[in-house]
Design an enzyme around this catalytic site. Structure first.
Site, PDB file in Angstrom:
ATOM      1  N   ASP A  80       0.814  -1.213   0.000  1.00  0.00           N
ATOM      2  CA  ASP A  80       0.000   0.000   0.000  1.00  0.00           C
ATOM      3  C   ASP A  80       0.848   1.263   0.000  1.00  0.00           C
ATOM      4  O   ASP A  80       0.454   2.289  -0.556  1.00  0.00           O
ATOM      5  CB  ASP A  80      -0.935   0.008   1.214  1.00  0.00           C
ATOM      6  CG  ASP A  80      -2.140  -0.894   1.006  1.00  0.00           C
ATOM      7  OD1 ASP A  80      -2.034  -1.844   0.207  1.00  0.00           O
ATOM      8  OD2 ASP A  80      -3.182  -0.649   1.630  1.00  0.00           O
ATOM      9  N   CYS A 121       1.231  -8.141   5.237  1.00  0.00           N
ATOM     10  CA  CYS A 121       0.858  -6.739   5.038  1.00  0.00           C
ATOM     11  C   CYS A 121      -0.632  -6.527   4.830  1.00  0.00           C
ATOM     12  O   CYS A 121      -1.423  -7.441   4.948  1.00  0.00           O
ATOM     13  CB  CYS A 121       1.710  -6.137   3.935  1.00  0.00           C
ATOM     14  SG  CYS A 121       3.415  -5.868   4.493  1.00  0.00           S
ATOM     15  N   ASP A 122      -0.981  -5.298   4.456  1.00  0.00           N
ATOM     16  CA  ASP A 122      -2.303  -4.733   4.695  1.00  0.00           C
ATOM     17  C   ASP A 122      -3.494  -5.577   4.242  1.00  0.00           C
ATOM     18  O   ASP A 122      -4.430  -5.776   4.992  1.00  0.00           O
ATOM     19  CB  ASP A 122      -2.395  -3.361   4.035  1.00  0.00           C
ATOM     20  CG  ASP A 122      -1.501  -2.340   4.707  1.00  0.00           C
ATOM     21  OD1 ASP A 122      -0.529  -2.749   5.364  1.00  0.00           O
ATOM     22  OD2 ASP A 122      -1.757  -1.135   4.572  1.00  0.00           O
ATOM     23  N   SER A 529      -4.902   5.143   5.519  1.00  0.00           N
ATOM     24  CA  SER A 529      -3.808   4.253   5.880  1.00  0.00           C
ATOM     25  C   SER A 529      -3.765   4.101   7.393  1.00  0.00           C
ATOM     26  O   SER A 529      -4.163   5.003   8.141  1.00  0.00           O
ATOM     27  CB  SER A 529      -2.487   4.835   5.376  1.00  0.00           C
ATOM     28  OG  SER A 529      -1.392   4.255   6.034  1.00  0.00           O
TER      29      SER A 529
END
Length: 628
Positions: A80, A121-122, A529
């Protein structure tokens, strides 16, 4: 009961399939053992995944030692931070569904019995979590671990944009957000920006603060689907190797219990019940996790067929204190500090002592969450295994290698009055770190990370500044068109309207770099974020593209935000809103679309937009929208 894999390995009619299995390395002795799928997300594009290449095979060898057959495959992973601020961010949230589907496809096509998810991760952890709950076969989550925080001499470069002095007298701790903020600050030299950039992300691992990736990896612990330390033990530390090995042993044990003992208590849906989701959300609120976690927990609950909705999150947010303030809420602490203070189980222990958890729930590693807390709480000096695990410290050496250092802290952080993790009696605030707001601008809710909001702007009134793309909002901020008292509204950036529900880290970061972090608000039907702080309110639902009232706000309207009372409203009469809605509807095919926005949307993204839903449902896919 029979193993799932017997479908493709048992009987005369499966001779062809067995021939192919043999070509992968299986022998006579392997047929009849549990086949364990390993979903690895290694990629050289993402620092949180760059070190995962060989770790799937490490788990595979341990599975084989424990009596299983391991078969590894890969999923995609989007970074991201690299995709941020340009059209690449349109693909981030849609990749979550693609990951979930790819895991489902591989597991079901090959009749796997159980699953190890190597994520980090995201969108990767959420996508794999959705798949695991959809498939409902035994699963263990093991993430790649957090990155070490960057460090630089505070007296030499840049300046802190945070709510407190973060220099510690000599060292300024850094992460990705610092590099972005300082780059947008004209008062900082190119040389200083280059030095900060070079220091902000020093190792492999998920970005070092309580951003989305680390938040989600912590929440898998609270759900009971990951091993203690999963969310906080650094990617670089040698102790993390044991977590991977333990994951291999654990998944074989779970598979044998399920299929050989007919024990359905080991299934993900038996573990991740509504009470477990409430525990995870309670942890999320207490640690000030990323607002994206709300989106992902709602989506995961949907896959598990658990009745866990926005109103549950709203209810929980009103009774849980803030027990941790980690970057970006405070630059004093990063995940390495959370780990030193005992990690997720330290937070769960404090929440349990405050009577805020349901601990009579199973996990993949303990009979109950209570048993796990008792074993892994570092506040008990007799918990030697826990205290040895949480003493792991950063190595301070730039590296992309997993398990490359073995440094230890000189002592654990057991200060629950003023340390990284607080007790409920010494909480950072009685109000938790996340909140859901409702009002005529977001009838089905919107979310804010209150842990990152300064007390001076918990109640805020300002004039609306309307933008129909993130790019236009960024340009206005950088061109000094936004002033104190403005409420920047970025709409038509929701799951459908974007499509893809972009993260808005650049607008919030640039507001802070312009000294407006405590002077302005930002509201969007997009998302933020995990690195975002300030009065940043996202997930406005329904989104503008679905007829949400955020699409009716006009330039100069007065917006009133009241976080303590959980409200957000535009000060416009019901009659005026009805008239605006009627006018919008009259535009026909052009209704509920940006007036002027030049954006290429690929067929893949159009397909995503056709089936997705607003953020209050987790932006989950609803195929009935395209079924005839």
């Amino acid at each position: 009961m029979d193993y799932n894999s017997k479908t493709s390995t048992g009987g005369r009619n499966m001779a062809g399939a067995r021939a192919l299995w043999r070509a992968t390395g299986m022998t006579d002795g392997d047929f009849g053992k549990p086949i364990i799928a390993i979903a690895n997300s290694f990629t050289q594009f993402v620092p949180g995944h760059v070190h995962l290449k060989d770790l799937g095979q490490m788990v595979a060898r341990e599975i084989e030692k424990a009596g299983g057959v391991a078969k590894e495959f890969n999923t995609i992973a989007v970074d991201d931070g690299i995709a941020m601020g340009h059209s690449g961010m349109l693909y981030s949230l849609p990749s979550r569904d693609l990951i979930a589907d790819s895991v489902e496809y591989m597991v079901n096509a090959h009749c796997a019995d159980a699953l190890v998810c190597i994520s980090n991760c995201d969108k990767i952890t959420p996508g794999m979590l959705m798949a695991a709950l959809r498939l409902n076969i035994p699963v263990v989550f093991i993430s790649g671990g957090p990155m070490e925080a960057g460090k630089i001499l505070a007296s030499t470069v840049g300046k802190s944009h945070n709510n407190e002095d973060s220099s510690g007298g000599a060292i300024r701790k850094l992460d990705l957000v610092d590099a972005m903020m300082d780059a947008a600050d004209d008062s900082i030299s190119d040389e200083d920006v280059a030095a900060i950039e070079a220091s902000a992300c020093p190792t492999c691992g998920s970005c070092s603060g309580m951003f989305t990736a680390n938040s989600m990896n912590c929440l898998t612990e609270a759900l009971g689907l990951a091993l203690p330390g999963n969310g906080s033990l650094l990617a670089t530390h040698s102790l993390r190797r044991e977590l991977f090995l333990e994951a291999g042993r654990t998944i074989v044990s779970l598979a044998k219990r399920r299929y050989e003992q007919d024990d359905d208590s080991v299934l993900p849906r038996s573990i991740a019940t509504k009470a477990a989701f409430e525990n995870a959300m309670t942890l999320d609120i207490a640690m000030g996790g990323s607002t994206n976690t709300i989106l992902h927990l709602l989506a995961a609950a949907n896959e598990a067929e658990v009745d866990f909705k926005m109103h549950d999150i709203d209810r929980l947010s009103r009774g849980v204190p803030c027990l941790a303030k980690v970057a970006p809420a405070s630059q004093k602490y990063h995940m390495e500090d959370v780990h030193r203070a005992g990690g997720v189980f330290a937070l769960l222990a404090e929440l349990d002592r405050a009577g805020l958890l349901n601990t009579d729930l199973p996990t993949i590693h303990s009979a109950t969450m209570k048993e796990a807390i008792d074993k892994w709480d570092i506040m008990n000096p007799d918990n030697l295994e826990a205290r040895a695990r949480y003493i792991a410290a950063p190595g301070g050496v730039r590296t992309t290698e997993a398990f490359s250092q073995s440094k230890e802290w000189s002592n654990l952080d057991v200060n629950r009055e003023s340390g990284c993790i607080r007790s409920a009696q010494h909480a950072y605030s009685e109000d938790g770190g996340l909140a859901v707001l409702y009002g005529n601008i977001a009838e089905r809710g919107c979310v804010v990370k209150t842990a990152g909001v300064d007390d001076s702007i918990l109640v805020f009134t300002g004039r609306a500044r309307i933008f129909e793309s993130q790019d236009d909002a960024v340009a206005a901020v950088l061109d000094d068109q936004i002033v104190a008292g403005d409420v920047v509204i970025i709409r038509f950036e929701g799951p459908k309207g974007g499509p893809g529900m972009q993260e808005m880290l650049y607008p919030t970061t640039y507001l802070k770099s312009k000294g407006l972090g405590k002077e302005c608000a930002l509201l969007t039907d997009g998302r933020f974020s995990g690195g975002t702080s300030g009065l940043s309110i996202g997930h406005a639902s329904p989104e503008a593209a679905e007829g949400g009232a955020i699409g009716l706000v006009q330039e100069g309207d007065t917006i009133h935000i009241d976080i303590p009372n959980r409200t957000i409203n535009m000060q416009v009469s019901d009659e005026e809103l009805a008239a605006r809605r009627e006018e919008m509807d009259s535009r026909g095919r052009d209704a509920w679309k940006p007036v002027s926005r030049d954006r290429h949307v690929s067929p893949a993204l159009r397909a995503y937009a056709a089936m997705t839903t607003s953020a209050d449902t987790g932006a989950v896919r609803d195929v009935s929208q395209v079924e005839r």
